[in-house]
Enzyme design. Structure first.
Site, short mmCIF file in Angstrom:
data_model
loop_
_atom_site.label_atom_id
_atom_site.label_comp_id
_atom_site.label_asym_id
_atom_site.label_seq_id
_atom_site.Cartn_x
_atom_site.Cartn_y
_atom_site.Cartn_z
N HIS A 29 -3.84 -9.22 2.97
CA HIS A 29 -5.25 -9.60 3.09
C HIS A 29 -5.37 -10.77 4.06
CE1 HIS A 29 -6.38 -6.87 0.01
NE2 HIS A 29 -5.83 -7.52 -0.98
N LYS A 58 -2.95 -1.20 8.21
CA LYS A 58 -4.41 -1.09 8.20
C LYS A 58 -5.09 -2.17 9.04
CE LYS A 58 -8.25 -0.75 4.89
NZ LYS A 58 -8.61 -0.79 3.45
N ARG A 84 0.87 -1.18 0.00
CA ARG A 84 0.00 0.00 0.00
C ARG A 84 0.90 1.23 0.00
NH1 ARG A 84 -2.33 -3.64 3.82
NH2 ARG A 84 -4.42 -4.33 3.20
N TYR A 124 -10.19 -9.40 -7.95
CA TYR A 124 -9.58 -9.68 -9.24
C TYR A 124 -10.24 -10.84 -9.99
CZ TYR A 124 -6.07 -6.91 -6.85
OH TYR A 124 -5.45 -5.92 -6.16
N ARG A 178 -0.61 -1.38 -6.98
CA ARG A 178 -0.94 -2.55 -6.14
C ARG A 178 -1.75 -3.56 -6.95
NH1 ARG A 178 -1.30 -4.26 -0.76
NH2 ARG A 178 -3.37 -4.84 0.01
#
Length: 416
Positions: free
Chosen positions: A372, A254, A219, A382, A349
């Site tokens: 993730h 995050k 990120r 995706y 990304r």
């Protein structure tokens, strides 16, 4: 056969009692009259009048039931928080210890937009479903469906807090659903576009930065907060420890899964080896990183990998880290010089993920590299892109396994 009672009317200890929902609570009030047919009918009509008064925001508990203990309870809470302004202030105070400063800033902005349409002096008890639906329409007049959904989620969260505390009825929120939105597909760089982007970069540090971004999938907040203390060039890994917010605050990544070890591809290793000559020997700086526990900071000394001091023409007033705004400007100016399609810088990304998938990488591995919690997020983001490249995957599998199948001669079953 027992006679059916009107809705909300019941018999308790031989006398008539009615019940109704008010500010998210079921209220029961005795009428003190015997259950004759006439009294039951009158009780039903009285209950209907109360429900109508509640729906229109004209219900005064003390006026209807002056001797009730509940009347004093509701009047007290009604007097303490009667306006939308008061509710906003109370809710933001509660959320302050639960969310990051950036998220709190978003909440404040969204609630401010709400009060441009609905007066902050409006009584909470008079809010209706219609008010919320009209508010959503107001947001749609100036923003996208996705943004309107974000605004309404914040507002519904605040009103849910109000309903839980008995300030409004939960049914005010019923029917205010999320708007349908089109799922945006990733638009990764092609290999040719990436080469043009690198060639159009005006400084070696910019080349190294974009190469690291594309070949690690970090990120951008993680990328600009990267320190040499996080990098192991011998083993080819990056330990992601911090993130820089839009407001310039350093905090933990995050999510918990965002604290991870990224295994670098060779182009990223090569880029960081080149970058080492530019910033590795710079003096260490002291930083404070906000932890997940409210108000807790962790202090350490680091040497930033990517430094605005390397390319700054003026040495005074230069910060230790690039800002998101600066990164955004670098991306778009370099894209224009390269003559490639304009897209958001976050597509670096997406480029990492798409290139990895097209090369046959395991989605679970990609998810762990990107921070993730599971491969589900990779499929959700995706999935459409992967479908478009199914034929490429089939060709790759045929190339790998097609020539390796052992030939088995046919047996003549007639001779058996």
């Amino acid at each position: 056969m027992t006679k059916k009672l009107p809705t909300g009317v019941e018999i308790h200890s031989g006398l008539v009692r009615i019940w109704f929902m008010y500010r998210g609570q079921r209220c029961r009030e005795p009428l003190g009259i015997p259950p004759t047919s006439k009294n039951l009918k009158l009780a039903g009509e009285r209950r209907s009048s109360i429900v109508h008064a509640i729906r229109t925001g004209n219900f005064d508990y003390m006026q209807w039931f002056p001797q009730s203990k509940q009347a004093h309870k509701f009047t007290k809470s009604h007097n303490k928080e009667t306006t939308l302004n008061a509710l906003c202030e109370k809710w933001l105070t509660v959320k302050q210890v639960e969310v990051t400063p950036a998220t709190l800033k978003n909440y404040i902005q969204r609630l401010g937009q709400m009060r441009l349409f609905i007066s902050g002096d409006k009584l909470i008890s008079t809010l209706t479903q219609s008010d919320l639906l009209e508010l959503r329409q107001y947001f749609l007049s100036t923003t996208s469906s996705s943004t309107a959904n974000s605004y309404m989620r914040t507002i519904k969260g605040m009103l849910g807090y109000a309903a839980t505390n008995g300030l409004i009825e939960e049914r005010v929120l019923a029917g205010v659903k999320e708007l349908k939105t089109d799922k945006s597909k990733p638009t990764p760089l092609s290999k040719e576009e990436f080469a043009r982007l690198i060639n159009a970069s005006r400084h070696e540090q910019d080349q190294n930065l974009w190469t690291t971004a594309v070949f690690t999938g970090l990120r951008h907040g993680e990328l600009i907060a990267l320190a040499w203390e996080d990098i192991d060039l011998v083993n080819g890994t990056i330990t992601v420890k911090r993130n820089r917010t839009l407001e310039g605050e350093l905090k933990l990544p995050k999510t918990k899964s965002g604290e991870r070890v990224v295994t670098m591809l060779q182009p990223a290793i090569d880029a960081l080896i080149r970058q080492k000559a530019l910033t590795f020997m710079m003096p260490a700086i002291t930083i404070d990183v906000a932890q997940r526990e409210y108000g807790k900071l962790s202090r350490s000394k680091i040497r930033p990998v990517f430094s605005p001091r390397v390319t700054a023409t003026k040495k005074l007033g230069i910060g230790d880290f690039f800002s998101h705004v600066t990164l955004h400007e670098k991306w778009h100016s370099t894209s224009r010089r390269a003559g490639i399609e304009q897209r958001k810088p976050y597509q670096t990304r997406h480029t990492y993920a798409c290139w990895m998938l097209s090369a046959g990488a395991n989605p679970t591995f990609i998810a762990s590299q990107m921070g993730h919690s599971s491969a589900k997020e990779v499929y959700n983001t995706y999935g459409d892109w992967v479908d478009e490249h199914t034929q490429d995957q089939v060709a790759m599998l045929n190339k790998k396994y097609g020539a390796n199948v052992t030939h088995m001669p046919r047996r003549d079953f007639k001779s058996l």
